[in-house]
Design an enzyme around this catalytic site. Sequence first.
Site, PDB file in Angstrom:
ATOM      1  N   ILE A  42       6.802   5.954   7.102  1.00 30.29           N
ATOM      2  CA  ILE A  42       7.671   5.960   8.277  1.00 30.29           C
ATOM      3  C   ILE A  42       8.864   5.017   8.067  1.00 30.29           C
ATOM      4  O   ILE A  42       9.994   5.332   8.446  1.00 30.29           O
ATOM      5  CB  ILE A  42       6.855   5.540   9.529  1.00 30.29           C
ATOM      6  CG1 ILE A  42       5.815   6.619   9.869  1.00 30.29           C
ATOM      7  CG2 ILE A  42       7.761   5.275  10.720  1.00 30.29           C
ATOM      8  CD1 ILE A  42       4.789   6.202  10.925  1.00 30.29           C
ATOM      9  N   ASN A 128       8.026  -2.753  11.141  1.00 26.88           N
ATOM     10  CA  ASN A 128       7.246  -1.540  10.908  1.00 26.88           C
ATOM     11  C   ASN A 128       6.028  -1.761  10.010  1.00 26.88           C
ATOM     12  O   ASN A 128       5.074  -0.988  10.090  1.00 26.88           O
ATOM     13  CB  ASN A 128       8.191  -0.494  10.278  1.00 26.88           C
ATOM     14  CG  ASN A 128       7.455   0.680   9.687  1.00 26.88           C
ATOM     15  OD1 ASN A 128       6.961   1.546  10.407  1.00 26.88           O
ATOM     16  ND2 ASN A 128       7.347   0.720   8.354  1.00 26.88           N
ATOM     17  N   SER A 181       1.634   1.999  18.331  1.00 29.91           N
ATOM     18  CA  SER A 181       0.854   3.198  18.009  1.00 29.91           C
ATOM     19  C   SER A 181       0.201   3.736  19.285  1.00 29.91           C
ATOM     20  O   SER A 181       0.020   2.984  20.252  1.00 29.91           O
ATOM     21  CB  SER A 181      -0.259   2.824  17.017  1.00 29.91           C
ATOM     22  OG  SER A 181      -1.162   3.891  16.829  1.00 29.91           O
ATOM     23  N   TYR A 196      -7.542  -2.574  14.296  1.00 30.83           N
ATOM     24  CA  TYR A 196      -6.212  -1.948  14.335  1.00 30.83           C
ATOM     25  C   TYR A 196      -5.784  -1.699  15.778  1.00 30.83           C
ATOM     26  O   TYR A 196      -4.667  -2.017  16.175  1.00 30.83           O
ATOM     27  CB  TYR A 196      -6.261  -0.644  13.541  1.00 30.83           C
ATOM     28  CG  TYR A 196      -4.948   0.109  13.463  1.00 30.83           C
ATOM     29  CD1 TYR A 196      -3.967  -0.274  12.557  1.00 30.83           C
ATOM     30  CD2 TYR A 196      -4.701   1.208  14.282  1.00 30.83           C
ATOM     31  CE1 TYR A 196      -2.768   0.423  12.472  1.00 30.83           C
ATOM     32  CE2 TYR A 196      -3.505   1.903  14.202  1.00 30.83           C
ATOM     33  CZ  TYR A 196      -2.542   1.505  13.286  1.00 30.83           C
ATOM     34  OH  TYR A 196      -1.354   2.191  13.210  1.00 30.83           O
ATOM     35  N   LYS A 200      -2.509  -3.206  17.767  1.00 28.95           N
ATOM     36  CA  LYS A 200      -1.396  -2.414  18.293  1.00 28.95           C
ATOM     37  C   LYS A 200      -1.211  -2.644  19.789  1.00 28.95           C
ATOM     38  O   LYS A 200      -0.085  -2.608  20.300  1.00 28.95           O
ATOM     39  CB  LYS A 200      -1.601  -0.930  17.973  1.00 28.95           C
ATOM     40  CG  LYS A 200      -1.475  -0.624  16.480  1.00 28.95           C
ATOM     41  CD  LYS A 200      -0.113  -1.020  15.921  1.00 28.95           C
ATOM     42  CE  LYS A 200       0.055  -0.678  14.456  1.00 28.95           C
ATOM     43  NZ  LYS A 200       1.394  -1.016  13.925  1.00 28.95           N
ATOM     44  N   THR A 231       1.243  10.185   6.380  1.00 29.29           N
ATOM     45  CA  THR A 231       1.814   9.172   5.471  1.00 29.29           C
ATOM     46  C   THR A 231       0.681   8.684   4.570  1.00 29.29           C
ATOM     47  O   THR A 231      -0.480   9.106   4.731  1.00 29.29           O
ATOM     48  CB  THR A 231       2.351   7.950   6.249  1.00 29.29           C
ATOM     49  OG1 THR A 231       1.231   7.291   6.879  1.00 29.29           O
ATOM     50  CG2 THR A 231       3.388   8.306   7.286  1.00 29.29           C
TER      51      THR A 231
END
Length: 292
Positions: A42, A128, A181, A196, A200, A231
């Site tokens: 990204i 990012n 996210s 994670y 986020k 990705t």
Amino acid sequence: MASVSTVSAILSGHATPDPSDVLSMFALPGRVALVTGGVRGIGLEIALAYAEAGATVYCLDLPAHPSEDFIKVQAHVAALPALSIGILKGAKRRLEYTSCDVTHQKEMWAVVERIAEKEGRIDVCLCNAGVLHAADVLEYPAEDWQKIHDVNINGVLFTAQAAGRQMVKRNTRGSIITVASISGHCTNQGMQWTAYNTSKAAVLQMTRSLACELAPKGIRVNSISPGYVYTGMTKEFLSKNPTLDGKWRAQNPTGRLANPEELRGAALFLASDASSYCNGSDILVDGGHCAW
Ligand SMILES: NC(=O)c1ccc[n+]([C@@H]2O[C@H](COP(=O)([O-])OP(=O)(O)OC[C@H]3O[C@@H](n4cnc5c(N)ncnc54)[C@H](O)[C@@H]3O)[C@@H](O)[C@H]2O)c1
């Protein structure tokens, strides 16, 4: 802010007949942008979009040297013809690479200061860089939990600090964009991603706090929340589990995953004058994942 033919400009007789006016609000001529995690995925896609929009873009990432893919994209940008019309007239488009680790606060400050000194300004910063790791929540190893938070939370803060310090020092009305996210909004069904997801959610709240504290200094801070995107990050999971792609597709009303280029629009909007009144906002780019 680029001059545009607004209704009030037309009514007061100050409008100029330029059909590209509304598009010029999205342009980044002469601006300098930073993109962490910019060597692939990204980050690289958005870096390319910023360069096409007229910016000089510095991609910051871990490898000592950029990948072959990055070098190809860099060569493409270098070969873009100089534009001769509109707001991008004469704009130099350039992609640069700098190796650094977002988890090292003082290193980030120093790297970004060097870039600002060389280029004279920092206008845009896309925080990012991120990492993803899965583990059973009752067994989650402390060091893996810490690693995720070091990169995804501390790294975002240190990057935003590094850019914000230069924007304030140089009196630049900058735009900082964090990459959160859907995982900050809801829990990914069937995935063991507690660290994670927690990180986020923290990014979303950090973005609002930064936005409130930095607005008086002329800096806007907003976030983008992508859904599942093809990705390297997701490939790691998809390649190990052949049924996962179908499961993820079925979890949003659009019925598919995103390609990285589908993040370009939101990222350019938030970087540019087109979003001049957005501050503390989050843009979900998720095919409707969170609408269900
Ligand atoms: N791919 C998705 O489905 C998805 C969905 C929602 C959000 N995101 C977020 O988008 C961002 C980009 O993800 P991606 O899918 O392009 O992943 P990716 O793995 O392709 O790219 C992440 C980049 O971050 C870099 N990075 C990791 N740790 C770093 C550090 N300490 N310092 C500097 N750079 C570091 C990596 O080297 C890599 O180039 C991440 O924040 C990710 O959490 C991705």
